[in-house]
Design an enzyme around this catalytic site. Structure first.
Site, PDB file in Angstrom:
ATOM      1  N   SER A   1     -26.189 -24.519 -64.934  1.00 60.25           N
ATOM      2  CA  SER A   1     -26.594 -25.015 -63.629  1.00 60.25           C
ATOM      3  C   SER A   1     -27.459 -26.253 -63.788  1.00 60.25           C
ATOM      4  O   SER A   1     -28.305 -26.326 -64.690  1.00 60.25           O
ATOM      5  CB  SER A   1     -27.399 -23.946 -62.877  1.00 60.25           C
ATOM      6  OG  SER A   1     -26.606 -22.837 -62.566  1.00 60.25           O
TER       7      SER A   1
ATOM      8  N   ARG B   1     -21.781 -12.207 -60.505  1.00 57.09           N
ATOM      9  CA  ARG B   1     -23.214 -12.460 -60.352  1.00 57.09           C
ATOM     10  C   ARG B   1     -23.910 -11.164 -59.945  1.00 57.09           C
ATOM     11  O   ARG B   1     -24.594 -10.546 -60.740  1.00 57.09           O
ATOM     12  CB  ARG B   1     -23.428 -13.559 -59.314  1.00 57.09           C
ATOM     13  CG  ARG B   1     -24.791 -14.228 -59.429  1.00 57.09           C
ATOM     14  CD  ARG B   1     -24.796 -15.533 -58.684  1.00 57.09           C
ATOM     15  NE  ARG B   1     -25.942 -16.339 -59.031  1.00 57.09           N
ATOM     16  CZ  ARG B   1     -25.939 -17.662 -59.017  1.00 57.09           C
ATOM     17  NH1 ARG B   1     -24.838 -18.319 -58.715  1.00 57.09           N
ATOM     18  NH2 ARG B   1     -27.026 -18.344 -59.303  1.00 57.09           N
TER      19      ARG B   1
ATOM     20  N   LYS C   1     -30.386 -16.264 -51.876  1.00 56.46           N
ATOM     21  CA  LYS C   1     -31.218 -16.135 -53.064  1.00 56.46           C
ATOM     22  C   LYS C   1     -30.363 -16.078 -54.329  1.00 56.46           C
ATOM     23  O   LYS C   1     -30.878 -16.103 -55.435  1.00 56.46           O
ATOM     24  CB  LYS C   1     -32.088 -14.875 -52.959  1.00 56.46           C
ATOM     25  CG  LYS C   1     -33.123 -14.935 -51.846  1.00 56.46           C
ATOM     26  CD  LYS C   1     -33.967 -13.674 -51.798  1.00 56.46           C
ATOM     27  CE  LYS C   1     -34.993 -13.751 -50.680  1.00 56.46           C
ATOM     28  NZ  LYS C   1     -35.813 -12.520 -50.606  1.00 56.46           N
TER      29      LYS C   1
END
Length: 210
Positions: A109, A40, A138
């Protein structure tokens, strides 16, 4: 690829890795028995993520563990990842399949039953559902107050895809997520920020399997 066997799923974040590099955290998590790694690292540049991704790809290949890239289909292709994980505002599943090939793993997601059903209809391979318990990260999308394990159960009942719970999950609260119907859990800070990521991963894995 046995996606339904993914019990522990690491999401990387250099900004939450206690001064360690992402490859260092990934190596420790692999030693701890993690089943899949998602690159990520949104706080880094595309070039940095690419260079990190190449190193992480070496580690996951050596360990025989899948590598998934968050959001960036182009980066997933560039580092020869096993697939990509898409958010609700990212490119469609069909585009990922076209760019990465039919054998690529495509996760999506979801935080509602409707989003989960739509992802399944679009051809997703698995769902990342959350944030389960809420999180101040975040790096994890979803309701900051948490959707709760009840939503995990509702999604798991509504679709035939593997469900990975994410958001505020660690070894102390992973079991209810699996009991609600998730096939596994994803962790970010619980592993990356842990004093010992290997031990944290092993503890998370034990909580899920037991």
């Amino acid at each position: 690829m046995n996606i339904s066997g993914w019990q522990t799923y690491l999401v990387t974040a250099t900004s939450r890795s206690a001064g360690r590099t992402t490859p260092e955290v990934v190596a420790a998590a692999l030693d701890g028995g993690v089943d899949v790694v998602q690159l990520r690292d949104k706080a880094t540049s595309a070039r940095e993520r690419y260079e990190t991704g190449l190193r992480v790809r070496e580690l996951t290949t050596e360990a025989g563990v899948p590598l998934i890239v968050n959001d960036r289909i182009d980066l997933a292709s560039a580092v020869d990842a096993d697939g990509v994980h898409l958010g609700q505002s990212d490119l469609p599943v069909a585009v990922a399949r076209e760019q990465l090939g039919e054998d690529a793993v495509v996760g999506v997601s979801a935080s509602t039953v409707e989003q989960a059903e739509s992802a399944e209809a679009a051809g997703a391979d698995y769902l990342g559902v959350g944030a389960v318990y809420g999180t101040d990260s975040k790096d994890v999308s979803g309701d900051r107050d948490g959707i709760g394990v009840e939503r995990i159960a509702a999604v798991a009942d509504a679709v035939d895809l593997p469900v990975i719970g994410i958001g505020g999950i660690d070894a102390s609260n992973a079991a209810p997520v699996v009991e609600a119907g998730a096939t596994g859990v994803a962790a970010l800070s619980a592993i990356t920020a842990a004093e010992d990521p290997e031990v944290a991963t092993a503890a998370l894995r034990k909580a899920v399997t037991e």
